[in-house]
Design a protein around this motif. Structure first.
Motif, PDB file in Angstrom:
ATOM      1  N   LEU A 101      -7.162 -18.183   0.753  1.00 16.64           N
ATOM      2  CA  LEU A 101      -5.796 -18.682   0.606  1.00 16.64           C
ATOM      3  C   LEU A 101      -5.364 -19.547   1.778  1.00 16.64           C
ATOM      4  N   VAL A 102      -5.886 -19.298   2.967  1.00 17.88           N
ATOM      5  CA  VAL A 102      -5.440 -20.078   4.120  1.00 17.88           C
ATOM      6  C   VAL A 102      -6.100 -21.444   4.177  1.00 17.88           C
ATOM      7  N   GLN A 103      -7.036 -21.718   3.287  1.00 15.61           N
ATOM      8  CA  GLN A 103      -7.722 -23.003   3.292  1.00 15.61           C
ATOM      9  C   GLN A 103      -7.145 -23.899   2.200  1.00 15.61           C
ATOM     10  N   LEU A 104      -6.658 -25.050   2.620  1.00 15.80           N
ATOM     11  CA  LEU A 104      -6.079 -26.012   1.666  1.00 15.80           C
ATOM     12  C   LEU A 104      -7.213 -26.794   1.024  1.00 15.80           C
ATOM     13  N   ARG A 105      -7.649 -26.309  -0.125  1.00 17.65           N
ATOM     14  CA  ARG A 105      -8.774 -26.896  -0.849  1.00 17.65           C
ATOM     15  C   ARG A 105      -8.506 -26.779  -2.342  1.00 17.65           C
ATOM     16  N   PRO A 106      -9.241 -27.527  -3.166  1.00 14.51           N
ATOM     17  CA  PRO A 106      -9.084 -27.369  -4.612  1.00 14.51           C
ATOM     18  C   PRO A 106      -9.438 -25.979  -5.128  1.00 14.51           C
ATOM     19  N   ASP A 107     -10.067 -25.140  -4.286  1.00 16.26           N
ATOM     20  CA  ASP A 107     -10.316 -23.750  -4.674  1.00 16.26           C
ATOM     21  C   ASP A 107      -9.024 -23.048  -5.073  1.00 16.26           C
ATOM     22  N   LEU A 108      -7.927 -23.435  -4.454  1.00 13.63           N
ATOM     23  CA  LEU A 108      -6.645 -22.807  -4.786  1.00 13.63           C
ATOM     24  C   LEU A 108      -6.298 -23.034  -6.252  1.00 13.63           C
ATOM     25  N   PHE A 109      -6.653 -24.201  -6.766  1.00  9.86           N
ATOM     26  CA  PHE A 109      -6.411 -24.459  -8.190  1.00  9.86           C
ATOM     27  C   PHE A 109      -7.266 -23.532  -9.037  1.00  9.86           C
ATOM     28  N   THR A 110      -8.508 -23.314  -8.628  1.00  6.18           N
ATOM     29  CA  THR A 110      -9.391 -22.415  -9.375  1.00  6.18           C
ATOM     30  C   THR A 110      -8.828 -21.003  -9.413  1.00  6.18           C
ATOM     31  N   ILE A 111      -8.320 -20.505  -8.287  1.00  5.13           N
ATOM     32  CA  ILE A 111      -7.740 -19.163  -8.257  1.00  5.13           C
ATOM     33  C   ILE A 111      -6.530 -19.092  -9.182  1.00  5.13           C
ATOM     34  N   ALA A 112      -5.635 -20.069  -9.063  1.00  3.89           N
ATOM     35  CA  ALA A 112      -4.437 -20.079  -9.907  1.00  3.89           C
ATOM     36  C   ALA A 112      -4.805 -20.220 -11.382  1.00  3.89           C
ATOM     37  N   ALA A 113      -5.763 -21.088 -11.678  1.00  4.32           N
ATOM     38  CA  ALA A 113      -6.153 -21.306 -13.073  1.00  4.32           C
ATOM     39  C   ALA A 113      -6.775 -20.057 -13.680  1.00  4.32           C
ATOM     40  N   THR A 114      -7.578 -19.333 -12.901  1.00 12.17           N
ATOM     41  CA  THR A 114      -8.216 -18.122 -13.410  1.00 12.17           C
ATOM     42  C   THR A 114      -7.185 -17.049 -13.713  1.00 12.17           C
ATOM     43  N   LEU A 115      -6.230 -16.865 -12.810  1.00 17.21           N
ATOM     44  CA  LEU A 115      -5.181 -15.873 -13.050  1.00 17.21           C
ATOM     45  C   LEU A 115      -4.293 -16.303 -14.218  1.00 17.21           C
ATOM     46  N   GLY A 116      -4.001 -17.603 -14.285  1.00 21.63           N
ATOM     47  CA  GLY A 116      -3.213 -18.103 -15.405  1.00 21.63           C
ATOM     48  C   GLY A 116      -3.935 -17.934 -16.730  1.00 21.63           C
ATOM     49  N   LEU A 117      -5.246 -18.054 -16.701  1.00 17.55           N
ATOM     50  CA  LEU A 117      -6.045 -17.894 -17.914  1.00 17.55           C
ATOM     51  C   LEU A 117      -5.914 -16.480 -18.476  1.00 17.55           C
ATOM     52  N   PHE A 118      -5.876 -15.502 -17.581  1.00 15.79           N
ATOM     53  CA  PHE A 118      -5.672 -14.121 -18.044  1.00 15.79           C
ATOM     54  C   PHE A 118      -4.330 -13.993 -18.754  1.00 15.79           C
ATOM     55  N   LEU A 119      -3.280 -14.536 -18.153  1.00 16.96           N
ATOM     56  CA  LEU A 119      -1.957 -14.448 -18.757  1.00 16.96           C
ATOM     57  C   LEU A 119      -1.892 -15.208 -20.073  1.00 16.96           C
ATOM     58  N   LEU A 120      -2.685 -16.241 -20.194  1.00 19.53           N
ATOM     59  CA  LEU A 120      -2.657 -17.079 -21.387  1.00 19.53           C
ATOM     60  C   LEU A 120      -3.453 -16.476 -22.539  1.00 19.53           C
ATOM     61  N   LEU A 121      -4.609 -15.880 -22.241  1.00 19.47           N
ATOM     62  CA  LEU A 121      -5.538 -15.487 -23.303  1.00 19.47           C
ATOM     63  C   LEU A 121      -5.743 -13.985 -23.476  1.00 19.47           C
ATOM     64  N   PHE A 122      -5.370 -13.154 -22.483  1.00 19.72           N
ATOM     65  CA  PHE A 122      -5.792 -11.753 -22.521  1.00 19.72           C
ATOM     66  C   PHE A 122      -4.652 -10.755 -22.660  1.00 19.72           C
ATOM     67  N   THR A 123      -3.420 -11.194 -22.750  1.00 16.92           N
ATOM     68  CA  THR A 123      -2.316 -10.236 -22.770  1.00 16.92           C
ATOM     69  C   THR A 123      -2.001  -9.711 -24.165  1.00 16.92           C
ATOM     70  N   ARG A 124      -2.476 -10.394 -25.200  1.00 17.69           N
ATOM     71  CA  ARG A 124      -2.223  -9.950 -26.574  1.00 17.69           C
ATOM     72  C   ARG A 124      -3.445  -9.229 -27.117  1.00 17.69           C
ATOM     73  N   GLN A 125      -3.237  -8.014 -27.613  1.00 18.08           N
ATOM     74  CA  GLN A 125      -4.364  -7.221 -28.112  1.00 18.08           C
ATOM     75  C   GLN A 125      -4.996  -7.840 -29.356  1.00 18.08           C
ATOM     76  N   GLU A 126      -4.240  -8.642 -30.080  1.00 17.07           N
ATOM     77  CA  GLU A 126      -4.809  -9.304 -31.258  1.00 17.07           C
ATOM     78  C   GLU A 126      -5.516 -10.603 -30.901  1.00 17.07           C
ATOM     79  N   GLY A 127      -5.457 -10.975 -29.632  1.00 18.97           N
ATOM     80  CA  GLY A 127      -6.134 -12.189 -29.196  1.00 18.97           C
ATOM     81  C   GLY A 127      -5.178 -13.353 -29.056  1.00 18.97           C
ATOM     82  N   PRO A 128      -5.632 -14.439 -28.431  1.00 20.17           N
ATOM     83  CA  PRO A 128      -4.749 -15.590 -28.201  1.00 20.17           C
ATOM     84  C   PRO A 128      -4.400 -16.311 -29.500  1.00 20.17           C
TER      85      PRO A 128
END
Length: 696
Positions: A101-128
Motif C-alpha cells: 500500500l505504501v508504494q505508488l504503483r499500478p499494483d494498487l489498481f490490482t488490489i482495488a480491482a480484486t476486492l471490487g470483483l468480489f463485491l461485484l460477482l460473489f455477494t449473491r448466492q444465485e450468482g452474478p
C-alpha cells in the motif's frame, strides 16, 4: 517507491509514442522494448504528475489507499462479518498489505480491482447478474492495460466457479445443489468474459502468459526479493525482507482459519448429508484457498489473505449471532473479546515486527519527510544531480534499485544498466550483478575487462562501508574502482561516488565535468580526478552543500585538534576518524586513529580502523605490523570472523590481485548502528520538481 519512478519515466514515453515502442528508452542492456503491460497505469501516473506535480501524486496515492481500505471493509461486511469483526479484519489486512500500500504503483489498481470483483460477482448466492458480468468484463478490459497482474481476476473467478461446481456434487439439499450449479455457471461465464475482454490490450493474448515467459530471455522475477520472495510457513522469515514476522504470523492465522472452514464445510455437506444449514460459502472458501496459494508463491500477494480473514470473520459473526439467539451471551462475549485482542495484537505486531519497522528505517521526522516530495537521500541524489548538471552522456552502471529514479531524471542522455522493469537480458543482468559485487564471470577475464565488455562509460558507486545484511548483500560499491587505472573519480561525497572511464570517447564528458567544477569554484584535475581532501579545504561551502562533510565539520576538526593538549579522546574523535575513513581520506583518518591509539592503546575499534585504512592504501607491511602490535597488547582484537586480524591480512596479501581488490572493497569499517551518527548533520540534496533535458 523505486518502481514509481519507472512508471513515471515510461508513462511519459507511452503518452508521447504510444504503447508499441521500438526500443527501451532507458536501458542500454535491454533485450528489446519494455513491456506495455502497465502502459495505461504508467501513463495515468505521469499525467497526474504532469498536471499537479508531486503533491498531486501524493494526494492520489492517499485516495487510492483509502478506497482500498473501504473496499476491504465492504468485503468483510458482505462476507457476513459484524462491524467489530470487520474492523479487526481490516486491521489484519493492513498488517498483510502495508508494504504494497505504501508504494505508488499500478499494483494498487490490482488490489482495488480484486476486492471490487468480489463485491461485484460473489455477494449473491444465485450468482452474478448479466449486468454484473458485463461490468466485470469491462473491468478486465481496463485492468489488462493498467497492470500486468490482471490475470488474477479471471483466474480467481474461474477457480471459484470450478470449486463451487465441485461443491454442488457433494451431499446437500436439492435446492442448495441447484443454486450452486447455477452460481458456478454464471461465474464461469463471467470468468470467460473477463478472459476474453482482457485480450483488448497491446499484447493481446501474450499478456496472459507474461508470468510464465518471464526469465526465459530476461532476468527472472525471483531476483526481486521484496516482491517474489515466497511465504514459507514452515520457515522463519528472512530479516529485512517481506514477509515480516507479523505478516508471517497473520498468514498462519489465515491458513488455520481456512483449514477450520474446510472442516466445517465438510461437516455440513458430507458428514451430515447437508442436514445443517450452510455456514461456509464455497465461493469465499475457494478465494481464501487461492489467496493462500498466491501468498505462498510470492509475498507480494499477501494482501489476498483478506479473503481468509473474511471467512474467519463470517464464521465468528455467525457464532456470535447464534449465541445471542440462545439463552446466553457467553460465546458472543468470548468472540467479541477475542476480536479485540486480535486487533490489539495486530497493531502491536505491525509496529514492532511488521512492515512498519521495515519501512520506517528510512524515515526521519514528519517535517523532513513530508516537506519534500520524495526522500532525496534514499536515491543518492547529490551524485545524480551532479550527473544531470554536468550533462554527461553515455552508458552508466547503477545499483538496480536506483534505475527507475535515474531513468526519470537522466535519460535519454544517460542510459542505465538495470531497473525494476527487468527488461534486461539474462547475460546482461548476470554481468550487472557481477559488476555490483566486484566479481568476474569468465575465466581469464578480470574486473576491468568485464566493465569494458559491458561498455560502461560511467560508474555510480553508493553505500556505506558496513557489513552485509540479508537484505543488502553488497552494501557499498564506492571503492570498487578506487584502484582501477582505466577509471577516474569525478565526484565523491559521504555516500556516493562517480567514476568516468578514461578513453577518447569520454573526452567530451571529462570536459563537461571540468567546466562544471570551474564554474562552481571547485578544484578539479583532469589527470588526478576529484580530490576529496583538497575539495573540502578549497571549497568548504560546496562540500557542505553536496554532502561531503557535516555542517559542524570545521568545529569538529577544531574540537579534536584541541584534545591533543592535554591528550583526550571522546566520541567526537571517533566520529572524525570515521568520517575521514568513509570519505576515503585515509591518511587523515590514520592520523586521528593513531592519536586515539596513543591515548587508549586497548581500543579495538580504533585499532581496526588503523588496519582498515592501511589495507585500503595497500600498505600491507604496515597493516601487518599494526595488527601484530595490537594483538600483542590485547587478545580482544578479532576480525568480523573468528581469525585474528594478522591472519586476515595474511590471507588478503596472499590472494591473487583481482580477488584481493574485491575482498578489500567489501571490508567493513562502520557498524550499521553507527551510520546515522556519522552522517548526522550532512546536508540532503534539495528535491527537484522539474527536469531539465538540455545540456548545461
Amino acid at each position: 517507491a523505486n518502481d514509481t519512478w519507472i512508471h513515471l519515466a515510461l508513462g511519459e514515453v507511452f503518452l508521447r509514442d504510444g504503447p508499441w515502442l521500438a526500443s527501451d528508452p532507458h536501458l542500454f542492456t535491454a533485450k528489446g522494448p519494455p513491456s506495455p503491460s502497465s502502459w495505461l497505469g504508467s501513463a495515468a501516473l505521469y499525467s497526474i504528475y504532469d498536471l499537479t506535480g508531486f503533491t498531486g501524486l501524493r494526494i492520489a496515492h492517499v485516495l487510492a489507499v483509502l478506497v482500498i481500505l473501504l473496499l476491504a471493509w465492504r468485503v468483510m461486511r458482505k462476507a457476513g462479518s459484524l462491524p467489530v469483526t470487520a474492523g479487526a479484519g481490516v486491521g489484519l489486512f493492513v498488517l498483510l498489505s502495508t508494504y504494497r500500500l505504501v508504494q505508488l504503483r499500478p499494483d494498487l489498481f490490482t488490489i482495488a480491482a480484486t476486492l471490487g470483483l468480489f463485491l461485484l460477482l460473489f455477494t449473491r448466492q444465485e450468482g452474478p447478474s448479466r449486468g454484473q458480468i458485463a461490468l466485470a468484463a469491462l473491468l478486465a478490459a481496463v485492468w489488462s492495460n493498467v497492470h500486468a497482474a490482471f490475470v488474477l481476476g479471471p483466474a480467481l473467478v474461474l477457480g471459484a466457479s470450478a470449486a463451487i461446481g465441485a461443491a454442488s456434487l457433494l451431499p446437500g439439499s436439492i435446492d442448495t445443489r441447484a443454486q450452486e450449479r447455477g452460481r458456478a455457471g454464471r461465474l464461469a461465464v463471467a470468468g470467460l468474459g473477463m478472459a476474453a475482454a482482457s485480450c483488448l490490450n497491446p499484447q493481446g493474448l501474450d499478456a496472459h502468459l507474461a508470468y510464465f515467459s518471464s526469465g526465459q530471455e530476461t532476468a527472472a522475477l525471483e531476483m526481486i526479493a521484496d516482491e517474489w520472495n515466497p511465504t514459507n510457513l514452515l520457515r522463519w522469515p528472512t530479516p529485512y525482507l517481506p514477509p515480516t514476522i507479523a505478516a508471517w504470523l497473520a498468514c498462519w492465522l489465515c491458513a488455520v482459519s481456512t483449514l477450520f472452514a474446510v472442516g466445517i464445510f465438510v461437516r455440513d455437506r458430507v458428514k451430515t448429508h447437508g442436514a445443517h444449514p450452510r455456514t461456509v460459502d464455497p465461493g469465499l472458501l475457494a478465494l481464501a484457498g487461492a489467496g493462500l496459494v498466491a501468498a505462498g508463491v510470492a509475498s507480494r500477494f499477501l494482501w489476498l489473505g483478506l479473503f481468509a480473514l473474511a471467512l474467519l470473520g463470517a464464521l465468528a459473526s455467525r457464532k456470535t449471532a447464534a449465541s445471542r439467539e440462545g439463552d446466553g451471551t457467553v460465546a458472543a462475549r468470548i468472540v467479541a473479546g477475542s476480536t479485540a485482542l486480535v486487533a490489539v495484537a495486530a497493531a502491536l505486531l505491525h509496529a514492532y515486527a511488521g512492515d512498519w519497522p521495515l519501512l520506517s528505517r528510512a524515515m526521519r521526522t514528519e517535517s523532513a519527510d513530508y516537506a519534500a516530495p520524495y526522500p532525496t537521500e534514499r536515491y543518492n541524489t547529490h551524485a545524480i544531480w551532479f550527473l544531470s548538471d554536468t550533462g554527461v552522456e553515455g552508458h552508466i552502471f547503477n545499483d538496480y534499485p536506483l534505475g527507475g529514479f535515474m531513468s526519470f531524471w537522466l535519460s535519454p542522455k544517460l542510459m542505465m544498466a538495470s531497473s525494476g522493469t527487468m527488461n534486461v537480458s539474462r547475460d546482461a543482468m548476470a554481468a550487472n550483478l557481477a559488476v555490483g559485487a566486484r566479481q568476474t564471470l569468465r575465466e581469464g577475464e578480470d574486473y576491468a575487462a568485464l566493465l569494458d565488455r559491458q561498455g560502461f562509460d560511467l560508474f555510480l558507486g553508493a553505500g556505506y562501508p558496513i557489513e552485509a545484511t540479508p537484505g543488502r548483500p553488497i552494501p557499498c560499491t564506492i571503492r570498487h574502482l578506487a584502484n582501477e587505472p582505466g577509471w577516474i573519480l569525478v565526484f565523491r561525497n559521504l555516500r556516493s561516488g562517480v567514476y568516468l572511464r578514461r578513453n577518447a570517447e569520454n573526452a567530451a564528458n571529462l570536459a563537461r565535468i571540468a567546466a562544471y567544477y570551474a564554474k562552481a569554484g571547485v578544484p578539479f584535475d583532469a589527470e588526478r580526478g576529484f580530490e576529496t581532501e583538497k575539495t573540502i579545504r578549497a571549497a568548504p561551502e560546496w562540500s557542505l552543500e553536496h554532502g561531503l562533510v557535516p555542517i559542524d565539520f570545521e568545529a569538529l576538526v577544531a574540537h579534536v585538534r584541541a584534545q591533543r593538549n592535554p591528550p583526550h579522546v571522546d566520541l567526537q574523535t571517533h566520529r572524525l576518524a570515521l568520517l575521514y575513513a568513509t570519505l576515503g581520506v585515509y591518511e587523515r583518518a590514520l592520523t586521528v586513529d593513531r592519536f586515539i591509539q596513543k591515548v587508549e592503546p586497548r581500543d579495538s575499534t580504533s585499532a581496526w580502523r588503523v588496519i582498515w585504512n592501511l589495507v585500503q592504501l595497500g600498505r600491507w607491511d604496515d597493516a601487518m605490523t599494526a595488527a601484530q602490535d595490537f594483538e600483542a597488547r590485547s587478545q580482544a582484537a578479532q576480525s568480523s570472523g573468528a581469525s585474528p586480524w594478522s591472519k586476515l591480512i595474511e590471507q588478503l596479501r596472499a590472494a591473487d590481485p583481482s580477488a584481493r581488490e574485491t575482498l578489500v572493497a567489501h571490508l567493513p569499517v562502520l557498524r550499521l548502528e553507527q551510520v546515522d551518527w556519522v552522517r548526522s548533520g550532512v546536508a540532503l540534496a534539495p528535491a527537484r520538481r522539474q527536469r531539465s533535458r538540455s545540456a548545461p
